[in-house]
Design a protein around this motif. Structure first.
Motif, PDB file in Angstrom:
ATOM      1  N   TYR B 156      38.795 -70.767  19.901  1.00 19.95           N
ATOM      2  CA  TYR B 156      37.705 -70.081  20.601  1.00 19.95           C
ATOM      3  C   TYR B 156      36.515 -71.005  20.774  1.00 19.95           C
ATOM      4  O   TYR B 156      35.954 -71.149  21.865  1.00 19.95           O
ATOM      5  CB  TYR B 156      37.302 -68.834  19.812  1.00 19.95           C
ATOM      6  N   ILE B 157      36.163 -71.680  19.689  1.00 16.52           N
ATOM      7  CA  ILE B 157      34.983 -72.553  19.748  1.00 16.52           C
ATOM      8  C   ILE B 157      35.234 -73.726  20.696  1.00 16.52           C
ATOM      9  O   ILE B 157      34.393 -74.066  21.546  1.00 16.52           O
ATOM     10  CB  ILE B 157      34.632 -73.049  18.329  1.00 16.52           C
ATOM     11  N   LYS B 160      35.458 -72.474  24.393  1.00 13.46           N
ATOM     12  CA  LYS B 160      34.146 -72.074  24.894  1.00 13.46           C
ATOM     13  C   LYS B 160      33.327 -73.309  25.265  1.00 13.46           C
ATOM     14  O   LYS B 160      32.696 -73.388  26.325  1.00 13.46           O
ATOM     15  CB  LYS B 160      33.445 -71.286  23.791  1.00 13.46           C
ATOM     16  N   ASN B 161      33.355 -74.297  24.376  1.00 14.69           N
ATOM     17  CA  ASN B 161      32.585 -75.518  24.639  1.00 14.69           C
ATOM     18  C   ASN B 161      33.103 -76.262  25.856  1.00 14.69           C
ATOM     19  O   ASN B 161      32.315 -76.784  26.651  1.00 14.69           O
ATOM     20  CB  ASN B 161      32.629 -76.442  23.419  1.00 14.69           C
ATOM     21  N   GLU B 205      32.867 -65.939  28.686  1.00 10.35           N
ATOM     22  CA  GLU B 205      33.062 -67.292  28.180  1.00 10.35           C
ATOM     23  C   GLU B 205      33.811 -68.154  29.185  1.00 10.35           C
ATOM     24  O   GLU B 205      33.938 -69.361  28.995  1.00 10.35           O
ATOM     25  CB  GLU B 205      33.872 -67.256  26.869  1.00 10.35           C
ATOM     26  N   GLN B 231      39.151 -69.941  25.778  1.00 11.25           N
ATOM     27  CA  GLN B 231      38.673 -69.484  24.483  1.00 11.25           C
ATOM     28  C   GLN B 231      39.644 -68.499  23.842  1.00 11.25           C
ATOM     29  O   GLN B 231      39.482 -68.160  22.674  1.00 11.25           O
ATOM     30  CB  GLN B 231      37.296 -68.823  24.633  1.00 11.25           C
TER      31      GLN B 231
END
Lengths: 106, 486
Positions: B156-157, B160-161, B205, B231
């Motif tokens: 997810y992190i 998202k980035n 996202e 994500q």
């Protein structure tokens, strides 16, 4: 760059404000995943709590995570948090009532 | 007596010998041996129970001297011996209670198995419950689950980035072009004054919006960066089976004077097939199957949907063709329409009662190169496409159909409207009927609610008169129709 290279195509007096597209006009374009996952998560966590099934509770945790990942930023965080808490409480209660480890289905 | 004296050291020696089964079993054996040797001396001890014999035998190791005296005594002094023996029992009890208990258990272990060998077969060895085993290994399923959750969070992190970086890269490369063309770049609709926010609106996202406005020839432009759901780990896994790519969707809304009346679309064959089925305007105005654009020099992978040939000729000028040919792989669909109302809406109960609202719109859908594995650098390759969009806006403003084309277009639109009205005729009649009934009911209620009897009577009479008039009118009409038919 612009077609009218002579004059500036920008017009300050022709500005229209942004209007977020209404969901009534295009219900098909909306992604139903977060809502379904939320509902599934709640169902599984209730099953896990009532029937004391550990795997239900774990799936509920996963469902609430997936729902969170797919959610729109305009959505209520309270709903997300409540489904999270419900699923985590389902897992914790299942283990408090029966500390045995989960047995795989095979 | 002497034999007993000799036996005692022998007993001590035997006790000293190592035995895997434990010295206590030895004592038993010794006890039995001793019984064989000298039944009389141990007779009373044997009869009483096993415990006393055990205790007397265990006694010799700590205190050989005192115990030897009761053992050596004759039968005549048996009672004294037992008493002494019993005293020793008491002392032993007082002293080494735990030790005796331990000995008892150990003694009985071997004894049980010897005396009842059949029980061994029916002995069920229960497994120690896993949660009492005190080992983390038994919780491997839980560890797996938690690892899965951690992997999901990590993904997810990271996803998202990555999406955020891609969006920012797109905006950085397009910012200059947009700011030179639009007075308002970036608006979320919430601020009181129309000032450029200069940044993207994050809807999700994976979805970013940008609203640009303040230009000649158009009302505004909404750009949607629809990235893949990086994500969501499930989506990432699904994409491994079926790769898809990020998309940039641009929707330009035009004022009425900015565009003539025509419907046109060009794009990949698959997209054209899909749009023709889905889109309201394309299905109504562009009935024919998607045509090849080879006439204009377009590659075979692209197809054209058009209301009439003149429109295609007008739109496909050399510069447009040049843009499309150079970036054919990135173009998913280009859709110009003055009757755009979105996709066909599925109705629950028949058709809607009036035509859906239409808006003059230009829609562009571009695929980001990379098929999912895009890097921020790939966003620069979309810049020429944005130039094409700007060019199209200006071009559509200038494009005007000739007289013939205009007539055809008007005829088409009238035809579509007529069809629609016919289809909804039944519904509209029903709706009118219900409205009339509602009115009558409302009036009746008003009359009923009227408290003054005088006024009530008057209202009733008025309603009756109105009804009578209607009936007369109907009868007149029926007569006229009959006369005409004749």
């Amino acid at each position: 760059m612009s077609a009218n290279s002579m004059s500036d195509p920008r017009r300050q007096n022709k500005i229209f404000r942004y209007k977020p597209p209404t969901t009534d006009s295009n219900p098909t374009l909306e992604d139903p995943t977060p809502d379904y996952m939320n509902l599934l998560g709640m169902i599984f966590s209730m099953c896990g709590l009532m029937l004391k099934l550990k795997w239900c509770a774990w799936i509920a945790v996963y469902c609430s995570f997936i729902s969170f990942a797919n959610s729109r930023s305009s959505e209520d965080t309270k709903q997300m948090m409540s489904s999270f808490m419900l699923s985590i409480s389902a897992v914790v209660m299942s283990y408090l009532q029966n500390p045995q480890p989960m047995s795989p289905p095979w | 007596m002497r034999s007993c004296l000799l036996l005692l050291p022998a007993l001590l020696l035997l006790l000293a010998l190592p035995d895997t089964r434990g010295r206590y079993n030895d004592e038993f054996d010794d006890g039995e041996d001793l019984a064989e040797f000298d039944d009389n001396d141990f007779a009373e001890f044997e009869d009483v129970s096993e415990d006393p014999t055990v205790e007397t035998e265990s006694e010799p190791p700590p205190r050989p001297a005192p115990s030897s005296s009761p053992v050596e005594d004759d039968e005549d002094e048996a009672t004294v011996e037992t008493e002494d023996g019993q005293d020793e029992f008491e002392d032993a009890d007082a002293q080494d209670q735990d030790m005796f208990n331990k000995y008892d258990q150990e003694e009985f272990e071997g004894y049980e198995s010897k005396s009842n060998p059949s029980f061994k077969d029916t002995l069920i060895y229960r497994e120690v419950p896993a949660h009492l085993q005190n080992s983390w290994e038994s919780y491997y399923m839980e560890i797996l689950m938690v690892t899965g959750l951690l992997a999901y969070i990590m993904n997810y992190i990271i996803g998202k980035n990555k999406n955020s970086r891609l969006a920012q890269a797109w905006f950085n490369s397009h910012r200059e072009l947009l700011e030179s063309n639009f007075a308002l770049v970036g608006d979320d609709g919430t601020s009181k004054e129309a000032t450029s926010t200069g940044k993207l609106n994050q809807e999700n996202e994976h979805i970013y919006n940008l609203w640009c406005s303040g230009r000649v020839c158009c009302e505004g432009m909404l750009i949607q960066l629809k990235f893949l759901k990086r994500q969501d780990l499930l989506n990432v896994l699904a994409r491994m089976m079926r790769p898809t790519c990020d998309q940039v969707q641009i929707k330009v809304t035009l004022n009425d004077e900015d565009m003539d009346t025509f419907v046109f679309a060009v794009g990949s064959r698959k997209a054209m097939g899909r749009l023709q089925k889905e889109m309201q305007d394309l299905s109504e105005f562009c009935g024919d199957k998607p045509k090849s654009g080879a006439k204009y020099g377009l590659p075979d992978s692209l197809a054209i949907l058009s209301e009439m040939g003149e429109v295609t000729d007008g739109v496909m000028d050399s510069k447009m063709v040049h843009y499309i040919v150079n970036h054919a792989d990135k173009i998913e669909s280009i859709h110009f329409s003055d009757q755009f109302s979105g996709p066909k809406v599925m109705q629950e109960e028949g058709q809607p009662l009036k035509l859906p609202e239409t808006k003059k719109t230009l829609l562009f859908t571009f695929n980001v190169p990379g098929m999912g594995n895009t890097s921020p650098k790939d966003m620069d390759s979309l810049l020429p496409l944005m130039n094409m969009v700007i060019y199209s806006i200006d071009k559509v403003k200038k494009l005007r159909l000739n007289r013939e084309g205009k007539m055809k277009a008007d005829r088409n639109r009238a035809r579509v409207e007529e069809n629609f009205l016919k289809q909804t005729h039944a519904q509209r009649q029903e709706a009118a009927q219900t409205r009339r009934e509602e009115k009558k009911r409302a009036e009746k209620e008003r009359i009923m609610n009227e408290e003054d009897p005088e006024r009530q009577r008057r209202l009733e009479e008025a309603a009756q008169r109105r009804e009578q008039k209607k009936m007369d009118k109907k009868q007149m009409k029926m007569k006229q129709i009959k006369v005409k038919a004749m």
